[in-house]
Design an enzyme around this catalytic site. Structure first.
Site, PDB file in Angstrom:
ATOM      1  N   TRP A 141     -30.293 -17.582  42.923  1.00  0.00           N
ATOM      2  CA  TRP A 141     -31.089 -16.983  41.835  1.00  0.00           C
ATOM      3  C   TRP A 141     -31.957 -15.860  42.402  1.00  0.00           C
ATOM      4  O   TRP A 141     -32.103 -15.764  43.632  1.00  0.00           O
ATOM      5  CB  TRP A 141     -31.977 -18.044  41.159  1.00  0.00           C
ATOM      6  CG  TRP A 141     -32.272 -17.681  39.716  1.00  0.00           C
ATOM      7  CD1 TRP A 141     -33.443 -17.247  39.191  1.00  0.00           C
ATOM      8  CD2 TRP A 141     -31.331 -17.702  38.635  1.00  0.00           C
ATOM      9  NE1 TRP A 141     -33.294 -16.999  37.844  1.00  0.00           N
ATOM     10  CE2 TRP A 141     -32.008 -17.259  37.480  1.00  0.00           C
ATOM     11  CE3 TRP A 141     -29.976 -18.029  38.522  1.00  0.00           C
ATOM     12  CZ2 TRP A 141     -31.384 -17.135  36.236  1.00  0.00           C
ATOM     13  CZ3 TRP A 141     -29.353 -17.901  37.283  1.00  0.00           C
ATOM     14  CH2 TRP A 141     -30.067 -17.471  36.156  1.00  0.00           C
ATOM     15  N   ASP A 197     -38.491  -8.990  39.525  1.00  0.00           N
ATOM     16  CA  ASP A 197     -39.218  -8.612  38.310  1.00  0.00           C
ATOM     17  C   ASP A 197     -39.009  -9.668  37.218  1.00  0.00           C
ATOM     18  O   ASP A 197     -38.252 -10.619  37.400  1.00  0.00           O
ATOM     19  CB  ASP A 197     -38.754  -7.231  37.820  1.00  0.00           C
ATOM     20  CG  ASP A 197     -37.327  -7.268  37.273  1.00  0.00           C
ATOM     21  OD1 ASP A 197     -36.457  -7.962  37.858  1.00  0.00           O
ATOM     22  OD2 ASP A 197     -37.072  -6.618  36.244  1.00  0.00           O
ATOM     23  N   GLU A 200     -35.601 -10.682  36.476  1.00  0.00           N
ATOM     24  CA  GLU A 200     -34.925 -11.430  37.540  1.00  0.00           C
ATOM     25  C   GLU A 200     -33.867 -10.627  38.266  1.00  0.00           C
ATOM     26  O   GLU A 200     -32.893 -11.182  38.763  1.00  0.00           O
ATOM     27  CB  GLU A 200     -34.281 -12.704  36.945  1.00  0.00           C
ATOM     28  CG  GLU A 200     -35.141 -13.394  35.916  1.00  0.00           C
ATOM     29  CD  GLU A 200     -34.620 -14.770  35.511  1.00  0.00           C
ATOM     30  OE1 GLU A 200     -33.739 -14.837  34.655  1.00  0.00           O
ATOM     31  OE2 GLU A 200     -35.117 -15.766  36.069  1.00  0.00           O
ATOM     32  N   GLU A 201     -34.032  -9.316  38.314  1.00  0.00           N
ATOM     33  CA  GLU A 201     -32.969  -8.477  38.879  1.00  0.00           C
ATOM     34  C   GLU A 201     -33.423  -7.598  40.027  1.00  0.00           C
ATOM     35  O   GLU A 201     -32.659  -7.352  40.956  1.00  0.00           O
ATOM     36  CB  GLU A 201     -32.384  -7.583  37.772  1.00  0.00           C
ATOM     37  CG  GLU A 201     -31.665  -8.375  36.709  1.00  0.00           C
ATOM     38  CD  GLU A 201     -31.257  -7.551  35.511  1.00  0.00           C
ATOM     39  OE1 GLU A 201     -30.317  -7.948  34.814  1.00  0.00           O
ATOM     40  OE2 GLU A 201     -31.900  -6.506  35.254  1.00  0.00           O
ATOM     41  N   GLU A 425     -31.780 -14.370  21.669  1.00  0.00           N
ATOM     42  CA  GLU A 425     -32.387 -13.472  22.659  1.00  0.00           C
ATOM     43  C   GLU A 425     -32.168 -12.010  22.261  1.00  0.00           C
ATOM     44  O   GLU A 425     -33.058 -11.175  22.350  1.00  0.00           O
ATOM     45  CB  GLU A 425     -31.756 -13.755  24.030  1.00  0.00           C
ATOM     46  CG  GLU A 425     -32.256 -12.887  25.163  1.00  0.00           C
ATOM     47  CD  GLU A 425     -31.529 -13.224  26.460  1.00  0.00           C
ATOM     48  OE1 GLU A 425     -30.343 -12.842  26.617  1.00  0.00           O
ATOM     49  OE2 GLU A 425     -32.140 -13.897  27.318  1.00  0.00           O
TER      50      GLU A 425
HETATM   51  C1  NOJ Z   1     -29.606 -13.934  34.750  1.00  0.00           C
HETATM   52  C2  NOJ Z   1     -30.991 -13.554  34.369  1.00  0.00           C
HETATM   53  O1  NOJ Z   1     -31.511 -14.528  33.530  1.00  0.00           O
HETATM   54  C3  NOJ Z   1     -31.038 -12.226  33.659  1.00  0.00           C
HETATM   55  O2  NOJ Z   1     -32.356 -11.848  33.452  1.00  0.00           O
HETATM   56  C4  NOJ Z   1     -30.322 -11.214  34.454  1.00  0.00           C
HETATM   57  O3  NOJ Z   1     -30.310  -9.994  33.719  1.00  0.00           O
HETATM   58  C5  NOJ Z   1     -28.915 -11.663  34.804  1.00  0.00           C
HETATM   59  N1  NOJ Z   1     -28.969 -12.908  35.491  1.00  0.00           N
HETATM   60  C6  NOJ Z   1     -28.158 -10.628  35.606  1.00  0.00           C
HETATM   61  O4  NOJ Z   1     -28.722 -10.510  36.891  1.00  0.00           O
HETATM   62  C1  NOJ Z   2     -33.552 -13.868  31.115  1.00  0.00           C
HETATM   63  C2  NOJ Z   2     -34.772 -13.026  31.086  1.00  0.00           C
HETATM   64  O1  NOJ Z   2     -34.481 -11.794  31.714  1.00  0.00           O
HETATM   65  C3  NOJ Z   2     -35.913 -13.714  31.768  1.00  0.00           C
HETATM   66  O2  NOJ Z   2     -37.071 -12.925  31.643  1.00  0.00           O
HETATM   67  C4  NOJ Z   2     -36.151 -15.070  31.171  1.00  0.00           C
HETATM   68  O3  NOJ Z   2     -37.144 -15.721  31.905  1.00  0.00           O
HETATM   69  C5  NOJ Z   2     -34.895 -15.896  31.164  1.00  0.00           C
HETATM   70  N1  NOJ Z   2     -33.796 -15.171  30.592  1.00  0.00           N
HETATM   71  C6  NOJ Z   2     -35.080 -17.180  30.392  1.00  0.00           C
HETATM   72  O4  NOJ Z   2     -35.424 -16.902  29.059  1.00  0.00           O
END
Ligand code: NOJ
Ligand code: NOJ
Length: 574
Positions: A141, A197, A200-201, A425
């Protein structure tokens, strides 16, 4: 003839603004209870969709495939509980106490869980997500994500502050403070390390993360003082001052936006920054730009640049005039689950504007600066910088138009909310069909906070008022000036005029990212842009018709921007 046509179209706009406002009124009243129920359904153990979650654990979404969100994220959970704690402590919903106490128990357990980011004392607090039974998620992750401990402590401090005011100081000191202190110490010691960030990227420094860390330490220092835990105060204050200085470095002066991340290689335009503004809102701080308050000139300039970056990329935005609301997403380069508009992004833009309206109304005036000029110019092409008291017609024109603009973002979410009111979402860029995780808890929470802001409700202050950067903090940036581009072009239905040119703020001669101009004063097409001062600029207008591009004839238009003040260019298409 011309006059009567103008009158008809002006009346048409008023009528549609009125219709929109009542659509949004009815959407907020039907969606509010649905959103609230949607939040509670995703909280364990008894939420109808919480699927095995332990007490107080917030499931991000009950979706288990494509994407699998049956986990608990510290960020989502903390933002959701901050909203519930605000509702409880303000008396809006007095039934939430047991949920809040469950949340505290759940997060106290989660803090202790050794996970791939570390143990409680070696970085484990930065772990972004856990299984819903409070065990570690051990898959690959983007970790750590250092906004989590900051957001969690802000939620808990908000509750703690209310408890102190309601005769429960000993519980705060004995039970809450030790948990809160773990998170605050983590923030104090690690804010200057890189982080993934909020999406999560990107692994770098991130504006949202820094800003919520700053807020957490300020609130933490105030709470510590209130309960006599003075040993931590100077450490929290010192690092809060350092973060506040660092925060200023995210500002990109032309065209005027906060760059979301220091890494990542993207344009930097990102809902990260709009979310920051609403989550650091403190009504007592007025329109302060050092803390990026919703009505600060920097945050308004940023809002426009962020919103405009979605006008060209989503099919559902095509044909929408440049001064009207559009669907917005996380960031324009996004491809995750289709890289579509997000409900929480649309609600965040609306909320920032509602927050701004609250402050202007409190203060009895609003101020247009050079930095916020392009934002305000969308709503009044003859506006000039200055302070407009609430008794002036300009104040009324602007605030009415901005309220409408804000409602437009809620109306966008409303238009793509399915019957039944469920909020996923995302909604697709091509036709607005709800997509990706269904029943996203954070989507529901974002609707509720936007609705509250629209109704004029505010959250407790956190101490943003009167802050300034320390004297040695260097915040100097290249000087900029606002420039208004007006061009007279007669077009046919389906054609739009764009501006493109030789500098980044004019999209470096892009035709696909060029700046859509407003036809509010047709046949004059208009836009205002913040450009580097005293710089030679070349530009052209283009007509775009169904993807086909027609350039103005050669040579390029050329001018040198002024050293200060607003320049208005009145051009005729060639
Ligand atoms: C899963 C994360 O929840 C999401 O925020 C992200 O855009 C994707 N992985 C791709 O990295
Ligand atoms: C993906 C989003 O990018 C992230 O900000 C969020 O925490 C997770 N999904 C779970 O909702």
């Amino acid at each position: 003839m011309w006059r009567s046509l103008r009158l008809v179209s002006a009346l048409g706009l008023c009528a549609s603004a009125f219709a929109q406002s009542s659509t949004v009124d009815s959407y907020t009243s039907t969606e509010s209870p649905i959103a609230k129920a949607g939040v509670l359904a995703n909280i364990g153990p008894s939420g109808a969709k919480s699927s095995g979650a332990y007490p107080g654990v917030v499931v991000a979404s009950p979706s288990t495939t494509n994407p699998d969100y049956l986990y608990t994220w510290v960020r989502d959970s903390s933002l959701v509980f901050k909203m519930l704690i605000d509702q409880y402590t303000s008396g809006q919903d007095t039934t939430l106490r047991a949920h809040i106490d469950d949340f505290i128990t759940a997060e106290t357990n989660i803090q202790q869980v050794t996970n791939p980011s570390g143990t409680i004392s070696t970085g484990g607090l930065g772990e972004p997500k856990f299984n819903v039974n409070e065990t570690a998620f051990t898959g690959a992750w983007g970790r750590p994500q250092r906004d989590g401990p900051a957001l969690r402590s802000t939620a808990m401090i908000t509750y703690a502050t209310w408890l102190i005011a309601n005769n429960n100081e000993s519980y705060v000191t004995d039970s809450l403070w030790p948990i809160i202190k773990l998170d605050l110490d983590y923030v104090m010691n690690n804010w200057n390390e890189t982080t993934f960030d909020l999406w999560e990227e990107v692994d770098s420094s991130s504006f949202f993360t820094s800003a919520v860390q700053h807020r957490a330490l300020r609130q933490g220092s105030a709470l510590a003082t209130a309960i006599g835990q003075s040993s931590v105060v100077s450490g929290y204050n010192t690092q809060a001052n350092n973060i506040l200085c660092f925060l200023q470095s995210y500002w990109n002066p032309s065209p005027g936006f906060m760059t979301a991340n220091t890494g990542g290689g993207r344009s930097g335009r990102d809902a990260n920054t709009v979310l920051t503004s609403i989550h650091v809102f403190d009504v007592e701080a007025g329109c302060d730009d050092v803390t990026f308050q919703p009505c600060s000139d920097v945050a308004l300039s940023n809002l426009k640049v962020y919103v405009d970056s979605f006008r060209e990329i989503y099919g559902i935005n095509s044909g929408i005039r440049a001064d009207q609301a559009v669907a917005t997403g996380r960031y324009p380069e996004d491809v995750y689950q289709g890289g579509n508009p997000w409900y929480l992004a649309s609600f965040a833009v609306a909320e920032q504007l509602y927050d701004a309206l609250i402050v202007w109304s409190n203060e009895g005036s609003l101020t247009v600066t050079d930095a916020s000029f392009p934002f305000f110019q969308q709503f009044d092409t003859s506006i000039t910088p200055g302070t407009y008291s609430s008794s002036t017609p300009t104040y009324s024109t602007l605030t009415t138009a901005i309220k409408n603009f804000a409602d437009g973002f809620v109306a966008m979410a409303a238009k793509y909310t399915p019957s039944g009111g469920g909020l996923a979402e995302q909604y697709t860029r091509s036709d607005g069909t709800p997509t990706s995780a269904m029943d996203l808890t954070w989507s529901y929470a974002s609707a509720l906070t936007a609705f509250n802001a629209r109704a004029g409700k505010i959250s407790a202050s956190w101490g943003a008022a009167g802050l300034s950067v320390f004297p040695a903090c260097s915040t100097s940036k290249a000087p900029t000036v606002p420039v208004v581009f007006n061009v007279n072009v007669t077009t046919v239905v389906g054609q739009n005029i764009y501006l493109t040119g030789s500098v980044g703020a004019l999209t470096d001669w892009s035709t696909t990212n060029a700046i859509l101009m407003s036809s509010a004063d047709y046949p004059i097409w208009s836009t205002a842009v913040t450009l580097p001062a005293n710089t030679q600029i070349q530009y052209k207008y283009i007509i775009v018709d169904n993807g086909g591009v027609t350039w103005e004839s050669d040579p390029n238009n050329e001018f040198t921007t002024s050293v200060s003040g607003i320049t208005t260019l009145n051009d005729v298409w060639r």
